[in-house]
Design an enzyme around this catalytic site. Structure first.
Site, short mmCIF file in Angstrom:
data_model
loop_
_atom_site.label_atom_id
_atom_site.label_comp_id
_atom_site.label_asym_id
_atom_site.label_seq_id
_atom_site.Cartn_x
_atom_site.Cartn_y
_atom_site.Cartn_z
N LYS A 1 0.86 3.99 -2.53
CA LYS A 1 1.29 5.96 -2.78
C LYS A 1 1.97 6.68 -2.40
CE LYS A 1 -3.43 5.49 -1.19
NZ LYS A 1 -4.37 5.94 -2.29
N TYR B 1 0.72 -0.79 -0.02
CA TYR B 1 0.51 0.23 -0.05
C TYR B 1 1.28 1.17 -0.16
CZ TYR B 1 -3.73 3.03 1.07
OH TYR B 1 -4.58 4.61 1.81
P1 NAP Z 1 -13.46 2.91 0.46
O1 NAP Z 1 -14.74 3.64 2.43
O2 NAP Z 1 -13.37 1.30 0.53
O3 NAP Z 1 -13.57 3.33 -0.23
C1 NAP Z 1 -13.30 3.22 -1.65
C2 NAP Z 1 -13.85 2.84 -3.02
O4 NAP Z 1 -13.28 2.43 -4.43
C3 NAP Z 1 -14.69 1.53 -2.80
O5 NAP Z 1 -16.76 2.08 -2.98
C4 NAP Z 1 -14.80 0.56 -3.27
O6 NAP Z 1 -15.30 -0.30 -3.86
C5 NAP Z 1 -13.65 1.28 -4.57
N1 NAP Z 1 -13.41 0.07 -5.55
C6 NAP Z 1 -12.18 -0.43 -4.67
N2 NAP Z 1 -11.42 -0.80 -6.54
C7 NAP Z 1 -11.96 -0.01 -6.93
C8 NAP Z 1 -11.36 -0.52 -8.64
N3 NAP Z 1 -10.75 -1.35 -8.84
N4 NAP Z 1 -12.47 0.59 -9.72
C9 NAP Z 1 -12.97 0.78 -9.40
N5 NAP Z 1 -13.34 1.12 -7.51
C10 NAP Z 1 -12.93 0.56 -6.82
O7 NAP Z 1 -12.03 4.19 0.67
P2 NAP Z 1 -11.65 5.54 0.71
O8 NAP Z 1 -11.64 4.95 2.78
O9 NAP Z 1 -13.17 6.52 0.59
O10 NAP Z 1 -11.22 4.64 0.21
C11 NAP Z 1 -10.94 6.60 -0.52
C12 NAP Z 1 -9.08 6.40 -1.20
O11 NAP Z 1 -8.56 7.11 -0.29
C13 NAP Z 1 -8.25 5.15 -1.47
O12 NAP Z 1 -7.54 5.55 -2.64
C14 NAP Z 1 -7.56 5.11 -0.15
O13 NAP Z 1 -6.17 4.71 -0.18
C15 NAP Z 1 -7.47 6.97 0.38
N6 NAP Z 1 -7.24 7.10 1.77
C16 NAP Z 1 -8.06 6.70 2.57
C17 NAP Z 1 -7.70 6.55 3.93
C18 NAP Z 1 -8.83 6.48 5.08
O14 NAP Z 1 -8.19 6.32 6.41
N7 NAP Z 1 -9.70 6.09 4.89
C19 NAP Z 1 -6.14 7.49 3.79
C20 NAP Z 1 -5.60 8.23 2.94
C21 NAP Z 1 -5.72 7.18 1.89
P3 NAP Z 1 -15.47 -1.79 -3.10
O15 NAP Z 1 -15.90 -1.27 -1.80
O16 NAP Z 1 -16.04 -3.22 -3.80
O17 NAP Z 1 -14.23 -2.45 -2.81
#
Ligand code: NAP
Length: 260
Positions: A171, A167
């Site tokens: 990133k 991961y």
């Molecule tokens: P989330 O609630 O799991 O949302 C991510 C969405 O992306 C989910 O609906 C997921 O579908 C979808 N997805 C996964 N693989 C995909 C693909 N190949 N094609 C299209 N859609 C896809 O997570 P989030 O926390 O909002 O994260 C959003 C972004 O922010 C990510 O890049 C994550 O790494 C980043 N981020 C998050 C945090 C945190 O603390 N939450 C911190 C830093 C960065 P499924 O549910 O079916 O997998």
């Protein structure tokens, strides 16, 4: 819709947000629509994308679902063809889709535990997808000499985090890619930047074990995790004209996080 008496930040802008069926992408979709944007809601699961489209429409906004696995080059090409057929152009791309883990279980995976598949899936979902979508968006944005691209990094890519080396590599790769593309396309009027959130309450972080959450909170000077709105606000800034002098920057709403 929108904030009466105030100028909408994305009036009539055409936006595509990947992974917008959940968490941070969903929050961005709702906020961007309130700010006057027409929003393409991408997700890998049709029901996730449709639910957010319905939420935006119920609030008086304009949105359409675009179901695609953005880790696939062919699927991204098709999604852009469909998107451009529906909306005619693209003004803002947010590369946000992501996964927190490559297996169902929440066990910690050291680098020697990672299989080739754990590595490939993580890199493909974050880094390959960001490249594929950026490549398609630039084909429209460079000729029209305008556009904003916002990439979703993480403190995992800046500070590093233990037991998620795949991961963190993905990133950090996104951040390097952001800086290079930003310098390449600035003279063409396209603005490219990244966000590097700290730990935020979303479905991705919900399965964290209590000890892991306690460790996160202990390492966050504000003493809590962030809210999706904290990240959507940063994305709105980078997507809007307010950020017209920002090139290749990484904004990190992280509650003060500095350590690995
Ligand atoms: P989330 O609630 O799991 O949302 C991510 C969405 O992306 C989910 O609906 C997921 O579908 C979808 N997805 C996964 N693989 C995909 C693909 N190949 N094609 C299209 N859609 C896809 O997570 P989030 O926390 O909002 O994260 C959003 C972004 O922010 C990510 O890049 C994550 O790494 C980043 N981020 C998050 C945090 C945190 O603390 N939450 C911190 C830093 C960065 P499924 O549910 O079916 O997998």
């Amino acid at each position: 819709m929108g904030t009466s008496g105030m100028t909408m930040k994305l009036k009539d802008k055409i936006v595509l947000i990947t992974g917008a069926g959940s968490g941070l992408g969903r929050e961005m979709g709702l906020l961007f629509a309130r700010e006057g944007a027409k929003v393409g809601v991408n997700d890998i699961r049709p029901e996730s994308a449709q639910n957010v489209v319905t939420e935006i429409e119920r609030a008086g906004g304009v949105a359409r679902p675009f179901v695609a696995d953005v880790s696939s080059s062919a699927a991204v090409r098709k999604m852009f063809a469909d998107f451009l057929a529906a909306f005619g152009t693209i003004d803002v791309l947010v590369n946000n889709a992501g996964i927190g883990r490559t297996r169902e279980s929440t066990e910690l995976l050291g680098t020697t535990d990672l299989t080739d598949e754990d590595w490939r899936l993580m890199l493909a979902t974050h880094l390959d997808a960001t490249f594929y979508c950026t490549r398609e968006a630039l084909k429209v944005m460079i000729p029209k000499r305008s556009g904003h691209i916002v990439n979703q990094g993480s403190i995992a890519g800046t500070a590093g985090l233990p037991f998620v080396s795949n991961y963190c590599a993905a990133k950090a790769g996104i951040i390097g890619f952001t800086k290079s593309v930003a310098l390449e396309v600035a003279k063409h009027g396209v603005i490219v930047n990244a966000i590097a959130p700290g730990f935020i309450e979303t479905p991705m972080t919900a399965p964290l074990e209590p000890e892991a959450k306690a460790w996160v909170i202990a390492n966050t000077p504000l003493g809590r995790m962030g809210e999706p709105a904290d990240i959507a606000a940063a994305a709105l800034y980078l997507a809007s004209d307010d950020a017209k002098f920002m090139v290749g920057q990484v904004i990190s709403p992280n509650g003060g996080w500095t350590t690995a």
